[in-house]
Design an enzyme around this catalytic site. Structure first.
Site, mmCIF file in Angstrom:
data_model
loop_
_atom_site.group_PDB
_atom_site.id
_atom_site.type_symbol
_atom_site.label_atom_id
_atom_site.label_comp_id
_atom_site.label_asym_id
_atom_site.label_seq_id
_atom_site.Cartn_x
_atom_site.Cartn_y
_atom_site.Cartn_z
ATOM 1 N N CYS A 1 0.836 -1.203 0.000
ATOM 2 C CA CYS A 1 0.000 0.000 0.000
ATOM 3 C C CYS A 1 0.871 1.252 0.000
ATOM 4 O O CYS A 1 1.771 1.396 0.828
ATOM 5 C CB CYS A 1 -0.902 -0.022 1.234
ATOM 6 N N CYS B 1 0.347 3.240 3.542
ATOM 7 C CA CYS B 1 0.719 2.693 4.849
ATOM 8 C C CYS B 1 2.039 3.306 5.344
ATOM 9 O O CYS B 1 2.896 3.681 4.550
ATOM 10 C CB CYS B 1 0.866 1.169 4.766
ATOM 11 N N HIS C 1 -4.397 0.240 7.881
ATOM 12 C CA HIS C 1 -4.850 0.031 6.507
ATOM 13 C C HIS C 1 -6.288 -0.480 6.447
ATOM 14 O O HIS C 1 -7.000 -0.268 5.467
ATOM 15 C CB HIS C 1 -3.906 -0.990 5.850
ATOM 16 N N ASN D 1 -13.243 9.854 -1.549
ATOM 17 C CA ASN D 1 -13.821 8.810 -2.403
ATOM 18 C C ASN D 1 -13.672 7.505 -1.652
ATOM 19 O O ASN D 1 -12.551 7.107 -1.338
ATOM 20 C CB ASN D 1 -13.046 8.671 -3.713
ATOM 21 N N SER E 1 -8.645 4.770 -5.114
ATOM 22 C CA SER E 1 -7.579 3.937 -5.660
ATOM 23 C C SER E 1 -7.071 2.938 -4.629
ATOM 24 O O SER E 1 -6.280 2.076 -4.965
ATOM 25 C CB SER E 1 -6.431 4.839 -6.123
ATOM 26 N N HIS F 1 -7.113 1.967 2.000
ATOM 27 C CA HIS F 1 -6.540 2.656 3.170
ATOM 28 C C HIS F 1 -7.347 3.935 3.421
ATOM 29 O O HIS F 1 -7.558 4.712 2.496
ATOM 30 C CB HIS F 1 -5.065 2.988 2.901
ATOM 31 N N HIS G 1 -8.483 7.411 3.658
ATOM 32 C CA HIS G 1 -7.821 8.659 3.254
ATOM 33 C C HIS G 1 -8.807 9.570 2.548
ATOM 34 O O HIS G 1 -9.873 9.138 2.124
ATOM 35 C CB HIS G 1 -6.653 8.366 2.315
ATOM 36 N N GLN H 1 -8.834 13.446 -0.028
ATOM 37 C CA GLN H 1 -8.017 14.352 -0.823
ATOM 38 C C GLN H 1 -8.411 15.794 -0.524
ATOM 39 O O GLN H 1 -9.539 16.061 -0.105
ATOM 40 C CB GLN H 1 -8.225 14.093 -2.312
ATOM 41 N N TYR I 1 -31.798 9.201 -19.825
ATOM 42 C CA TYR I 1 -32.568 10.407 -19.537
ATOM 43 C C TYR I 1 -31.792 11.338 -18.593
ATOM 44 O O TYR I 1 -31.820 12.554 -18.734
ATOM 45 C CB TYR I 1 -33.910 10.026 -18.914
HETATM 46 P P1 H2U Z 1 -8.111 8.408 -4.383
HETATM 47 O O1 H2U Z 1 -8.121 7.080 -3.703
HETATM 48 O O2 H2U Z 1 -9.309 9.254 -4.035
HETATM 49 O O3 H2U Z 1 -7.859 8.250 -5.852
HETATM 50 O O4 H2U Z 1 -6.857 9.247 -3.793
HETATM 51 C C1 H2U Z 1 -5.552 8.770 -3.798
HETATM 52 C C2 H2U Z 1 -4.617 9.811 -4.373
HETATM 53 O O5 H2U Z 1 -3.299 9.403 -4.069
HETATM 54 C C3 H2U Z 1 -4.678 9.963 -5.900
HETATM 55 O O6 H2U Z 1 -5.105 11.269 -6.221
HETATM 56 C C4 H2U Z 1 -2.435 9.849 -5.081
HETATM 57 C C5 H2U Z 1 -3.232 9.727 -6.356
HETATM 58 O O7 H2U Z 1 -2.822 10.708 -7.285
HETATM 59 N N1 H2U Z 1 -1.208 9.057 -5.036
HETATM 60 C C6 H2U Z 1 -0.009 9.653 -4.665
HETATM 61 O O8 H2U Z 1 0.023 10.870 -4.453
HETATM 62 N N2 H2U Z 1 1.123 8.904 -4.555
HETATM 63 C C7 H2U Z 1 1.167 7.571 -4.828
HETATM 64 O O9 H2U Z 1 2.198 6.935 -4.656
HETATM 65 C C8 H2U Z 1 -0.024 6.870 -5.347
HETATM 66 C C9 H2U Z 1 -1.299 7.661 -5.343
HETATM 67 ZN ZN ZN Z 2 -2.348 1.059 3.697
#
Ligand code: H2U
Ligand code: ZN
Length: 343
Positions: free
Chosen positions: A50, A53, A113, A153, A161, A164, A166, A168, A316
Protein backbone atom coordinates in the site's frame (compact mmCIF):
# COMPACT_ATOMS: atom_id res chain seq x y z
CA UNK A 1 -55.42 16.40 -5.53
CA UNK A 2 -51.66 16.15 -6.06
CA UNK A 3 -50.13 13.50 -3.80
CA UNK A 4 -46.38 14.14 -3.84
CA UNK A 5 -45.67 10.88 -1.99
CA UNK A 6 -47.33 8.73 -4.69
CA UNK A 7 -47.31 10.58 -8.00
CA UNK A 8 -44.38 11.32 -10.33
CA UNK A 9 -43.16 14.84 -9.67
CA UNK A 10 -40.09 17.01 -9.73
CA UNK A 11 -38.40 18.53 -6.71
CA UNK A 12 -36.41 21.73 -6.55
CA UNK A 13 -32.93 21.95 -5.07
CA UNK A 14 -32.69 25.47 -3.63
CA UNK A 15 -28.93 25.09 -3.09
CA UNK A 16 -28.14 24.60 -6.77
CA UNK A 17 -31.29 25.66 -8.63
CA UNK A 18 -31.52 22.18 -10.22
CA UNK A 19 -34.56 19.92 -10.35
CA UNK A 20 -34.80 16.15 -9.81
CA UNK A 21 -37.52 13.87 -11.15
CA UNK A 22 -39.02 11.65 -8.41
CA UNK A 23 -40.99 8.52 -9.33
CA UNK A 24 -42.28 7.11 -6.03
CA UNK A 25 -44.78 4.77 -7.70
CA UNK A 26 -41.86 2.70 -9.07
CA UNK A 27 -40.76 1.50 -5.63
CA UNK A 28 -43.98 0.86 -3.86
CA UNK A 29 -42.99 -2.77 -3.62
CA UNK A 30 -41.43 -3.51 -0.22
CA UNK A 31 -37.77 -4.18 0.41
CA UNK A 32 -37.76 -7.97 1.10
CA UNK A 33 -35.19 -10.00 -0.74
CA UNK A 34 -33.23 -6.99 -1.79
CA UNK A 35 -30.38 -7.25 0.66
CA UNK A 36 -27.60 -9.35 -0.83
CA UNK A 37 -24.74 -9.81 1.57
CA UNK A 38 -21.40 -10.06 -0.19
CA UNK A 39 -18.44 -11.44 1.75
CA UNK A 40 -16.35 -8.66 3.25
CA UNK A 41 -12.80 -8.78 2.00
CA UNK A 42 -10.83 -8.47 5.25
CA UNK A 43 -7.92 -6.08 4.81
CA UNK A 44 -4.66 -6.54 6.75
CA UNK A 45 -3.80 -3.86 9.39
CA UNK A 46 -0.61 -3.22 7.39
CA UNK A 47 -0.18 -3.88 3.67
CA UNK A 48 3.40 -3.85 2.39
CA UNK A 49 2.08 -3.02 -1.11
CA UNK A 50 0.00 0.00 0.00
CA UNK A 51 1.39 3.42 -0.94
CA UNK A 52 -0.39 5.01 2.03
CA UNK A 53 0.72 2.69 4.85
CA UNK A 54 3.41 4.02 7.25
CA UNK A 55 7.00 3.43 6.17
CA UNK A 56 6.10 2.41 2.60
CA UNK A 57 7.42 3.97 -0.60
CA UNK A 58 5.07 5.97 -2.82
CA UNK A 59 5.18 6.34 -6.59
CA UNK A 60 8.20 8.46 -7.36
CA UNK A 61 10.15 6.92 -4.49
CA UNK A 62 9.29 9.18 -1.51
CA UNK A 63 8.89 7.09 1.64
CA UNK A 64 6.04 7.73 4.12
CA UNK A 65 7.16 8.36 7.71
CA UNK A 66 6.22 5.90 10.44
CA UNK A 67 3.18 8.06 11.24
CA UNK A 68 0.88 7.19 14.14
CA UNK A 69 -2.19 9.43 13.71
CA UNK A 70 -2.98 11.35 10.51
CA UNK A 71 -0.48 12.00 7.71
CA UNK A 72 -0.69 14.65 4.96
CA UNK A 73 1.40 14.82 1.79
CA UNK A 74 1.37 16.64 -1.54
CA UNK A 75 -0.29 14.43 -4.16
CA UNK A 76 2.42 12.86 -6.35
CA UNK A 77 0.03 13.11 -9.32
CA UNK A 78 -1.45 16.51 -8.51
CA UNK A 79 -4.17 17.81 -10.85
CA UNK A 80 -3.18 21.37 -9.91
CA UNK A 81 0.31 22.82 -9.60
CA UNK A 82 1.27 25.77 -7.37
CA UNK A 83 3.82 27.25 -9.80
CA UNK A 84 1.30 27.69 -12.65
CA UNK A 85 1.82 31.18 -14.18
CA UNK A 86 -1.27 33.35 -14.82
CA UNK A 87 -2.51 33.17 -18.40
CA UNK A 88 -5.64 33.47 -20.52
CA UNK A 89 -6.59 32.27 -23.99
CA UNK A 90 -9.57 33.68 -25.82
CA UNK A 91 -10.77 33.18 -29.38
CA UNK A 92 -13.96 35.07 -30.09
CA UNK A 93 -16.60 34.45 -27.46
CA UNK A 94 -16.44 30.69 -27.70
CA UNK A 95 -12.97 29.36 -26.98
CA UNK A 96 -11.88 30.55 -23.55
CA UNK A 97 -9.25 29.08 -21.24
CA UNK A 98 -7.52 30.30 -18.09
CA UNK A 99 -4.44 29.09 -16.24
CA UNK A 100 -5.37 27.61 -12.87
CA UNK A 101 -2.83 27.28 -10.04
CA UNK A 102 -3.45 25.11 -6.99
CA UNK A 103 -2.28 22.46 -4.57
CA UNK A 104 -3.48 18.85 -4.22
CA UNK A 105 -2.89 16.87 -1.06
CA UNK A 106 -3.73 13.45 0.31
CA UNK A 107 -4.71 12.97 3.98
CA UNK A 108 -4.30 9.52 5.54
CA UNK A 109 -6.85 9.22 8.34
CA UNK A 110 -5.03 6.48 10.24
CA UNK A 111 -1.89 4.33 10.07
CA UNK A 112 -4.25 1.30 10.03
CA UNK A 113 -4.85 0.03 6.51
CA UNK A 114 -7.96 -1.94 7.47
CA UNK A 115 -10.15 0.70 9.14
CA UNK A 116 -12.92 2.88 7.76
CA UNK A 117 -14.43 6.06 9.21
CA UNK A 118 -17.18 3.89 10.70
CA UNK A 119 -14.63 1.69 12.46
CA UNK A 120 -12.22 4.36 13.72
CA UNK A 121 -12.59 5.46 17.35
CA UNK A 122 -13.75 8.96 18.25
CA UNK A 123 -10.37 10.37 19.38
CA UNK A 124 -8.82 9.23 16.08
CA UNK A 125 -11.68 10.78 14.09
CA UNK A 126 -11.35 14.00 16.10
CA UNK A 127 -7.70 14.06 14.96
CA UNK A 128 -8.96 13.81 11.35
CA UNK A 129 -11.31 16.78 11.95
CA UNK A 130 -8.37 18.76 13.42
CA UNK A 131 -6.23 17.87 10.38
CA UNK A 132 -8.98 19.11 8.02
CA UNK A 133 -9.07 22.39 9.99
CA UNK A 134 -5.27 22.80 9.87
CA UNK A 135 -5.26 22.18 6.13
CA UNK A 136 -8.21 24.49 5.43
CA UNK A 137 -6.46 27.27 7.39
CA UNK A 138 -2.97 26.71 6.05
CA UNK A 139 -3.93 26.38 2.38
CA UNK A 140 -6.63 29.04 2.61
CA UNK A 141 -4.17 31.58 4.01
CA UNK A 142 -2.16 31.52 0.78
CA UNK A 143 -2.90 34.53 -1.46
CA UNK A 144 -3.24 32.36 -4.59
CA UNK A 145 -5.76 30.00 -2.93
CA UNK A 146 -9.40 31.08 -2.75
CA UNK A 147 -11.12 27.72 -2.31
CA UNK A 148 -10.24 24.53 -0.42
CA UNK A 149 -12.19 21.39 -1.36
CA UNK A 150 -11.91 18.48 1.08
CA UNK A 151 -13.41 15.22 -0.25
CA UNK A 152 -13.28 11.47 0.26
CA UNK A 153 -13.82 8.81 -2.40
CA UNK A 154 -14.71 5.61 -0.58
CA UNK A 155 -14.73 2.27 -2.42
CA UNK A 156 -13.43 1.23 -5.83
CA UNK A 157 -16.90 1.89 -7.29
CA UNK A 158 -16.41 5.58 -6.54
CA UNK A 159 -12.90 5.65 -7.97
CA UNK A 160 -10.95 5.35 -4.71
CA UNK A 161 -7.58 3.94 -5.66
CA UNK A 162 -6.92 2.30 -2.29
CA UNK A 163 -8.94 0.98 0.70
CA UNK A 164 -6.54 2.66 3.17
CA UNK A 165 -8.69 5.34 4.90
CA UNK A 166 -7.82 8.66 3.25
CA UNK A 167 -9.23 11.76 1.62
CA UNK A 168 -8.02 14.35 -0.82
CA UNK A 169 -7.79 18.14 -0.71
CA UNK A 170 -7.74 20.22 -3.85
CA UNK A 171 -7.10 23.91 -3.19
CA UNK A 172 -7.16 26.46 -5.99
CA UNK A 173 -7.61 30.00 -7.21
CA UNK A 174 -11.21 29.93 -8.40
CA UNK A 175 -14.41 28.79 -6.70
CA UNK A 176 -15.42 25.55 -8.48
CA UNK A 177 -18.83 25.12 -10.16
CA UNK A 178 -20.82 23.33 -7.43
CA UNK A 179 -19.83 25.49 -4.44
CA UNK A 180 -20.24 28.57 -6.64
CA UNK A 181 -23.86 27.61 -7.44
CA UNK A 182 -24.49 27.03 -3.72
CA UNK A 183 -22.84 30.33 -2.83
CA UNK A 184 -24.99 32.26 -5.28
CA UNK A 185 -28.17 30.57 -4.02
CA UNK A 186 -27.29 31.19 -0.36
CA UNK A 187 -26.36 34.83 -1.07
CA UNK A 188 -29.62 35.43 -2.98
CA UNK A 189 -31.66 33.83 -0.19
CA UNK A 190 -29.98 35.94 2.50
CA UNK A 191 -30.46 39.09 0.43
CA UNK A 192 -34.12 38.38 -0.35
CA UNK A 193 -35.32 37.03 3.00
CA UNK A 194 -32.74 38.18 5.56
CA UNK A 195 -32.34 34.50 6.58
CA UNK A 196 -29.72 31.82 6.01
CA UNK A 197 -31.02 29.28 3.50
CA UNK A 198 -29.72 26.24 5.37
CA UNK A 199 -30.71 27.51 8.84
CA UNK A 200 -34.24 27.89 7.50
CA UNK A 201 -34.06 24.46 5.84
CA UNK A 202 -32.75 22.78 9.04
CA UNK A 203 -35.70 24.21 10.98
CA UNK A 204 -38.16 22.79 8.42
CA UNK A 205 -36.51 19.35 8.60
CA UNK A 206 -36.47 19.33 12.41
CA UNK A 207 -40.21 20.06 12.42
CA UNK A 208 -41.01 17.45 9.75
CA UNK A 209 -38.58 14.85 11.22
CA UNK A 210 -39.28 12.32 8.44
CA UNK A 211 -36.07 12.91 6.48
CA UNK A 212 -33.73 13.00 9.48
CA UNK A 213 -31.37 10.02 9.85
CA UNK A 214 -29.59 10.91 13.09
CA UNK A 215 -28.42 13.98 14.99
CA UNK A 216 -26.42 15.24 17.91
CA UNK A 217 -26.21 18.62 19.63
CA UNK A 218 -24.19 20.24 16.82
CA UNK A 219 -25.13 18.34 13.61
CA UNK A 220 -28.11 16.89 11.77
CA UNK A 221 -27.72 14.13 9.16
CA UNK A 222 -30.71 14.03 6.81
CA UNK A 223 -31.76 12.88 3.36
CA UNK A 224 -32.44 16.18 1.58
CA UNK A 225 -35.89 16.77 0.09
CA UNK A 226 -34.18 17.17 -3.32
CA UNK A 227 -31.81 14.14 -3.04
CA UNK A 228 -30.59 12.69 -6.35
CA UNK A 229 -28.47 9.71 -5.21
CA UNK A 230 -30.40 6.80 -3.61
CA UNK A 231 -29.17 7.28 -0.02
CA UNK A 232 -27.74 10.76 -0.42
CA UNK A 233 -27.38 12.70 2.84
CA UNK A 234 -26.63 16.22 3.94
CA UNK A 235 -24.84 16.83 7.25
CA UNK A 236 -25.73 20.30 8.53
CA UNK A 237 -24.31 22.19 11.47
CA UNK A 238 -27.17 23.29 13.71
CA UNK A 239 -25.38 26.57 14.49
CA UNK A 240 -24.90 29.07 11.68
CA UNK A 241 -21.21 29.02 10.80
CA UNK A 242 -19.42 29.47 7.50
CA UNK A 243 -16.43 27.17 7.67
CA UNK A 244 -14.83 24.31 9.54
CA UNK A 245 -12.34 26.32 11.61
CA UNK A 246 -15.25 28.15 13.27
CA UNK A 247 -16.38 24.92 14.97
CA UNK A 248 -15.99 24.98 18.75
CA UNK A 249 -14.13 22.22 20.57
CA UNK A 250 -17.42 20.48 21.33
CA UNK A 251 -18.62 20.85 17.73
CA UNK A 252 -15.40 19.29 16.42
CA UNK A 253 -16.07 16.22 18.58
CA UNK A 254 -19.67 16.22 17.39
CA UNK A 255 -18.59 16.33 13.74
CA UNK A 256 -16.40 13.26 14.35
CA UNK A 257 -19.35 11.62 16.11
CA UNK A 258 -21.99 12.24 13.43
CA UNK A 259 -19.64 11.05 10.64
CA UNK A 260 -18.99 7.81 12.50
CA UNK A 261 -22.68 7.25 13.20
CA UNK A 262 -23.79 8.00 9.65
CA UNK A 263 -21.13 5.86 7.96
CA UNK A 264 -21.79 2.94 10.31
CA UNK A 265 -25.47 3.10 9.31
CA UNK A 266 -24.39 3.11 5.66
CA UNK A 267 -22.19 0.03 6.22
CA UNK A 268 -25.17 -1.84 7.66
CA UNK A 269 -27.57 -0.97 4.86
CA UNK A 270 -26.37 -3.64 2.42
CA UNK A 271 -23.91 -5.42 4.74
CA UNK A 272 -20.92 -3.98 2.87
CA UNK A 273 -18.34 -1.29 3.32
CA UNK A 274 -20.62 1.25 1.69
CA UNK A 275 -19.08 3.25 -1.18
CA UNK A 276 -19.62 6.99 -1.41
CA UNK A 277 -18.11 10.30 -2.35
CA UNK A 278 -18.36 12.81 0.47
CA UNK A 279 -17.04 16.31 0.90
CA UNK A 280 -17.47 19.60 2.71
CA UNK A 281 -18.94 22.78 1.31
CA UNK A 282 -17.95 25.94 3.11
CA UNK A 283 -16.96 29.54 2.53
CA UNK A 284 -14.19 30.24 0.06
CA UNK A 285 -10.87 31.42 1.47
CA UNK A 286 -10.92 34.70 -0.45
CA UNK A 287 -10.82 36.79 2.72
CA UNK A 288 -14.46 37.92 2.54
CA UNK A 289 -16.79 37.18 5.49
CA UNK A 290 -19.39 35.25 3.44
CA UNK A 291 -22.27 35.55 5.94
CA UNK A 292 -24.39 33.58 3.46
CA UNK A 293 -22.35 30.39 3.77
CA UNK A 294 -23.58 27.58 6.03
CA UNK A 295 -21.01 24.82 6.63
CA UNK A 296 -22.18 21.35 5.57
CA UNK A 297 -21.14 17.98 4.10
CA UNK A 298 -22.70 16.02 1.24
CA UNK A 299 -22.61 12.21 0.98
CA UNK A 300 -23.26 10.86 -2.52
CA UNK A 301 -23.50 7.03 -2.46
CA UNK A 302 -24.21 5.10 -5.70
CA UNK A 303 -25.72 1.85 -4.31
CA UNK A 304 -29.41 1.54 -5.08
CA UNK A 305 -30.97 -1.70 -3.78
CA UNK A 306 -28.09 -3.96 -2.78
CA UNK A 307 -24.33 -4.30 -2.86
CA UNK A 308 -24.50 -5.17 -6.54
CA UNK A 309 -27.17 -2.84 -7.90
CA UNK A 310 -25.88 0.68 -8.38
CA UNK A 311 -27.26 3.84 -9.79
CA UNK A 312 -25.80 5.11 -13.04
CA UNK A 313 -26.55 8.57 -14.34
CA UNK A 314 -27.28 7.51 -17.90
CA UNK A 315 -29.92 7.93 -20.59
CA UNK A 316 -32.57 10.41 -19.54
CA UNK A 317 -30.38 11.50 -16.64
CA UNK A 318 -27.41 12.43 -18.86
CA UNK A 319 -29.53 14.08 -21.48
CA UNK A 320 -32.39 15.57 -19.50
CA UNK A 321 -32.40 15.51 -15.69
CA UNK A 322 -31.60 13.21 -12.73
CA UNK A 323 -34.33 10.86 -11.58
CA UNK A 324 -34.90 8.72 -8.50
CA UNK A 325 -37.30 5.93 -7.53
CA UNK A 326 -36.63 5.74 -3.80
CA UNK A 327 -38.16 8.78 -2.20
CA UNK A 328 -35.95 10.71 0.23
CA UNK A 329 -38.57 9.96 2.91
CA UNK A 330 -38.30 6.17 2.45
CA UNK A 331 -34.48 6.31 2.23
CA UNK A 332 -34.36 8.22 5.52
CA UNK A 333 -36.73 5.72 7.11
CA UNK A 334 -34.48 2.82 6.10
CA UNK A 335 -31.32 4.52 7.35
CA UNK A 336 -33.03 5.49 10.59
CA UNK A 337 -34.02 1.88 11.29
CA UNK A 338 -30.39 0.65 11.24
CA UNK A 339 -28.05 0.24 14.19
CA UNK A 340 -25.03 2.52 14.39
CA UNK A 341 -22.18 0.64 16.01
CA UNK A 342 -20.15 -1.75 13.89
CA UNK A 343 -19.08 -4.98 15.47
P1 H2U B 1 -8.11 8.41 -4.38
O1 H2U B 1 -8.12 7.08 -3.70
O2 H2U B 1 -9.31 9.25 -4.03
O3 H2U B 1 -7.86 8.25 -5.85
O4 H2U B 1 -6.86 9.25 -3.79
C1 H2U B 1 -5.55 8.77 -3.80
C2 H2U B 1 -4.62 9.81 -4.37
O5 H2U B 1 -3.30 9.40 -4.07
C3 H2U B 1 -4.68 9.96 -5.90
O6 H2U B 1 -5.11 11.27 -6.22
C4 H2U B 1 -2.44 9.85 -5.08
C5 H2U B 1 -3.23 9.73 -6.36
O7 H2U B 1 -2.82 10.71 -7.28
N1 H2U B 1 -1.21 9.06 -5.04
C6 H2U B 1 -0.01 9.65 -4.67
O8 H2U B 1 0.02 10.87 -4.45
N2 H2U B 1 1.12 8.90 -4.55
C7 H2U B 1 1.17 7.57 -4.83
O9 H2U B 1 2.20 6.94 -4.66
C8 H2U B 1 -0.02 6.87 -5.35
C9 H2U B 1 -1.30 7.66 -5.34
ZN1 ZN C 1 -2.35 1.06 3.70
Amino acid sequence: MFDWKQQPHRRYNPLTGDWVLVSPHRTQRPWQGQVEATPKAQQPAYDPECYLCPGNARAGGVRNPAYTTTFVFDNDFAALLPCTEPGRFEEGRLLIAEAEPGICRVVCFSPRHDLTVAQMDLPALRRVVDTWIEQYEELGARPSINHVQIFENRGAMMGASNPHPHCQIWANRIIPNEPLKEQQAQAAHLRDTGQCLLCEYAAIELRAAERIVCRNESFIALVPFWAVWPFETLVLSTRHLASIEQLSDRERDDLAGILKRLTSRYDRLFQVSFPYTMGFHQRPTDGLPHEEWHFHAHFYPPLLRSATVRKFMVGYEMLAMPQRDITPESAAERLRALAEENE
